[in-house]
Scaffold this motif. Sequence first.
Motif, PDB file in Angstrom:
ATOM      1  N   VAL A 188       0.840  -1.200   0.000  1.00 34.37           N
ATOM      2  CA  VAL A 188       0.000   0.000   0.000  1.00 34.37           C
ATOM      3  C   VAL A 188       0.872   1.246   0.000  1.00 34.37           C
ATOM      4  N   MET A 189       1.919   1.238   0.805  1.00 30.55           N
ATOM      5  CA  MET A 189       2.838   2.383   0.871  1.00 30.55           C
ATOM      6  C   MET A 189       3.508   2.615  -0.482  1.00 30.55           C
ATOM      7  N   THR A 190       3.869   1.520  -1.140  1.00 25.84           N
ATOM      8  CA  THR A 190       4.521   1.637  -2.452  1.00 25.84           C
ATOM      9  C   THR A 190       3.564   2.250  -3.474  1.00 25.84           C
ATOM     10  N   LYS A 191       2.314   1.771  -3.481  1.00 28.23           N
ATOM     11  CA  LYS A 191       1.324   2.284  -4.435  1.00 28.23           C
ATOM     12  C   LYS A 191       1.017   3.754  -4.184  1.00 28.23           C
ATOM     13  N   LEU A 192       1.025   4.150  -2.924  1.00 29.32           N
ATOM     14  CA  LEU A 192       0.738   5.546  -2.596  1.00 29.32           C
ATOM     15  C   LEU A 192       1.951   6.447  -2.785  1.00 29.32           C
ATOM     16  N   GLY A 193       3.104   5.837  -2.978  1.00 29.89           N
ATOM     17  CA  GLY A 193       4.323   6.621  -3.137  1.00 29.89           C
ATOM     18  C   GLY A 193       4.809   7.238  -1.841  1.00 29.89           C
ATOM     19  N   VAL A 194       4.516   6.546  -0.733  1.00 27.34           N
ATOM     20  CA  VAL A 194       4.919   7.054   0.590  1.00 27.34           C
ATOM     21  C   VAL A 194       6.157   6.296   1.047  1.00 27.34           C
ATOM     22  N   GLU A 195       7.158   7.026   1.478  1.00 29.41           N
ATOM     23  CA  GLU A 195       8.399   6.420   1.958  1.00 29.41           C
ATOM     24  C   GLU A 195       8.400   6.361   3.478  1.00 29.41           C
ATOM     25  N   ARG A 196       8.662   5.186   4.025  1.00 26.86           N
ATOM     26  CA  ARG A 196       8.707   5.004   5.476  1.00 26.86           C
ATOM     27  C   ARG A 196      10.133   5.231   5.962  1.00 26.86           C
ATOM     28  N   ARG A 197      10.298   6.098   6.958  1.00 29.75           N
ATOM     29  CA  ARG A 197      11.610   6.381   7.518  1.00 29.75           C
ATOM     30  C   ARG A 197      11.603   6.047   9.003  1.00 29.75           C
ATOM     31  N   VAL A 198      12.395   5.055   9.379  1.00 27.29           N
ATOM     32  CA  VAL A 198      12.474   4.620  10.768  1.00 27.29           C
ATOM     33  C   VAL A 198      13.921   4.709  11.217  1.00 27.29           C
ATOM     34  N   TYR A 199      14.144   5.296  12.369  1.00 23.47           N
ATOM     35  CA  TYR A 199      15.493   5.449  12.901  1.00 23.47           C
ATOM     36  C   TYR A 199      15.584   4.657  14.206  1.00 23.47           C
ATOM     37  N   THR A 200      16.475   3.702  14.265  1.00 25.21           N
ATOM     38  CA  THR A 200      16.606   2.861  15.455  1.00 25.21           C
ATOM     39  C   THR A 200      18.076   2.740  15.841  1.00 25.21           C
ATOM     40  N   SER A 201      18.299   2.301  17.080  1.00 23.17           N
ATOM     41  CA  SER A 201      19.661   2.053  17.539  1.00 23.17           C
ATOM     42  C   SER A 201      19.840   0.581  17.885  1.00 23.17           C
ATOM     43  N   GLY A 202      19.101  -0.256  17.187  1.00 26.76           N
ATOM     44  CA  GLY A 202      19.215  -1.705  17.342  1.00 26.76           C
ATOM     45  C   GLY A 202      18.825  -2.358  16.027  1.00 26.76           C
ATOM     46  N   GLU A 203      19.552  -3.383  15.633  1.00 27.91           N
ATOM     47  CA  GLU A 203      19.334  -3.990  14.312  1.00 27.91           C
ATOM     48  C   GLU A 203      17.903  -4.455  14.111  1.00 27.91           C
ATOM     49  N   HIS A 204      17.298  -5.008  15.153  1.00 32.93           N
ATOM     50  CA  HIS A 204      15.950  -5.569  15.016  1.00 32.93           C
ATOM     51  C   HIS A 204      14.907  -4.798  15.831  1.00 32.93           C
ATOM     52  N   LYS A 205      15.222  -3.564  16.222  1.00 32.38           N
ATOM     53  CA  LYS A 205      14.328  -2.806  17.097  1.00 32.38           C
ATOM     54  C   LYS A 205      12.941  -2.612  16.482  1.00 32.38           C
ATOM     55  N   ALA A 206      12.859  -2.480  15.171  1.00 31.83           N
ATOM     56  CA  ALA A 206      11.576  -2.217  14.507  1.00 31.83           C
ATOM     57  C   ALA A 206      11.069  -3.447  13.757  1.00 31.83           C
ATOM     58  N   PHE A 207      11.380  -4.655  14.266  1.00 29.75           N
ATOM     59  CA  PHE A 207      11.046  -5.852  13.496  1.00 29.75           C
ATOM     60  C   PHE A 207       9.544  -6.140  13.416  1.00 29.75           C
ATOM     61  N   LEU A 208       8.730  -5.484  14.268  1.00 31.03           N
ATOM     62  CA  LEU A 208       7.278  -5.662  14.197  1.00 31.03           C
ATOM     63  C   LEU A 208       6.581  -4.516  13.474  1.00 31.03           C
ATOM     64  N   ASP A 209       7.371  -3.646  12.846  1.00 30.30           N
ATOM     65  CA  ASP A 209       6.798  -2.509  12.119  1.00 30.30           C
ATOM     66  C   ASP A 209       6.004  -3.014  10.910  1.00 30.30           C
ATOM     67  N   PRO A 210       4.677  -2.754  10.843  1.00 34.40           N
ATOM     68  CA  PRO A 210       3.860  -3.261   9.735  1.00 34.40           C
ATOM     69  C   PRO A 210       4.112  -2.563   8.411  1.00 34.40           C
ATOM     70  N   PHE A 211       4.911  -1.475   8.423  1.00 36.29           N
ATOM     71  CA  PHE A 211       5.173  -0.736   7.193  1.00 36.29           C
ATOM     72  C   PHE A 211       6.493  -1.144   6.539  1.00 36.29           C
ATOM     73  N   GLN A 212       7.156  -2.151   7.099  1.00 39.57           N
ATOM     74  CA  GLN A 212       8.407  -2.632   6.533  1.00 39.57           C
ATOM     75  C   GLN A 212       8.277  -4.108   6.175  1.00 39.57           C
ATOM     76  N   PRO A 213       8.993  -4.555   5.145  1.00 34.85           N
ATOM     77  CA  PRO A 213       8.919  -5.973   4.744  1.00 34.85           C
ATOM     78  C   PRO A 213       9.405  -6.883   5.870  1.00 34.85           C
ATOM     79  N   GLN A 214       8.815  -8.069   5.943  1.00 38.97           N
ATOM     80  CA  GLN A 214       9.249  -9.046   6.936  1.00 38.97           C
ATOM     81  C   GLN A 214      10.596  -9.637   6.532  1.00 38.97           C
ATOM     82  N   LYS A 215      11.375  -9.980   7.553  1.00 44.59           N
ATOM     83  CA  LYS A 215      12.630 -10.678   7.329  1.00 44.59           C
ATOM     84  C   LYS A 215      12.504 -12.079   7.898  1.00 44.59           C
ATOM     85  N   ALA A 216      13.023 -13.062   7.165  1.00 43.97           N
ATOM     86  CA  ALA A 216      12.847 -14.462   7.556  1.00 43.97           C
ATOM     87  C   ALA A 216      13.372 -14.736   8.955  1.00 43.97           C
ATOM     88  N   GLU A 217      14.528 -14.184   9.285  1.00 42.71           N
ATOM     89  CA  GLU A 217      15.115 -14.480  10.595  1.00 42.71           C
ATOM     90  C   GLU A 217      14.303 -13.836  11.729  1.00 42.71           C
TER      91      GLU A 217
END
Length: 326
Positions: A188-217
């Motif tokens: 949906v974000m891609t179709k709307l042309g909206v860019e998601r910007r998340v700033y974290t200080s941990g590699e997996h801090k935003a792993f439950l963010d619904p606006f970012q693709p899932q990672k297998a690990e």
Amino acid sequence: MSDEWKAASAPDADGKSWKLLETTLLAGVREQRRARRWGIFFKLLTFVYLFGALAMFSPMLNLQKTAARGENHTALIEVRGMIADQEAASADNIVGSLRAAFDDPKTKGVILRINSPGGSPVQSGYIYDEIRRLRAEHQDIKVYAVITDLGASGAYYIASAADEIYADKSSLVGSIGVTAATFGFVDVMTKLGVERRVYTSGEHKAFLDPFQPQKAEETQFWQGVLDTTHRQFIDSVKQGRGDRLKVEGHPELFSGLIWSGEQALALGLIDKLGNSSYVAREVIGAKELVDYTVQDSPLDRFAKKIGASVAERLALWTGFQGPALR
């Protein structure tokens, strides 16, 4: 009377008429304002009277409960609705009710009347542990869980700590599983042309963010968290129910499925069919039920209703409706 005199006096007569009309209208407006002020005053007076009556009525209810506790009785504690912090079925409320019931020398048995879809595993675990602790400390007082419409997930977690579980033949029982749900808005974000910007200080801090693709690990990690919680749930149920559970030949028992009371009886999820009155009268032998459930005061209930009403109005005005359980 001459025509000149009539012409001279006519404007003055019209002015007096308009002034009289204006005075009359202003008097009417003042009277309406006065009536409105008195109406507000009497409404406020009515609210004050009702609040005072409720405040006086609450101690009378407590006195009635105290009088009822003067005789041997069965303690009743309601576990109703979502099991979560700050809810009616929170661990603080249920544990407080349990302790009060066990501390009363006239309590001959405790009934947990359950009608809940479950909720927080943490809150359910707190209640489970306290039931087992109190049972060990007061071995002459037994705890009976009575499931009415629904005893699922965290609600069954709590029930499994009781000495025995009762339910109606049509009650819904079980759902021994763990769930966590979210949404994925990446496309949906891609179709709307909206860019998601998340700033974290941990590699997996935003792993439950619904606006970012899932990672297998990360998905694998989260599944491990759910599996661990599920295992803790299963271990507690097994500890509470013991060999009454028909685990052999029923691998679906811990799959998250839910059964009717009749089916649950055959699976060992419950012990017998029956309601609270039956258990108090026939099992505990003290038919007098005394409710130990933590209750909001009438003023608290009124305030909550007002707050809920205001929140609902605001939601309608802003066009936003929050999530609801169905």
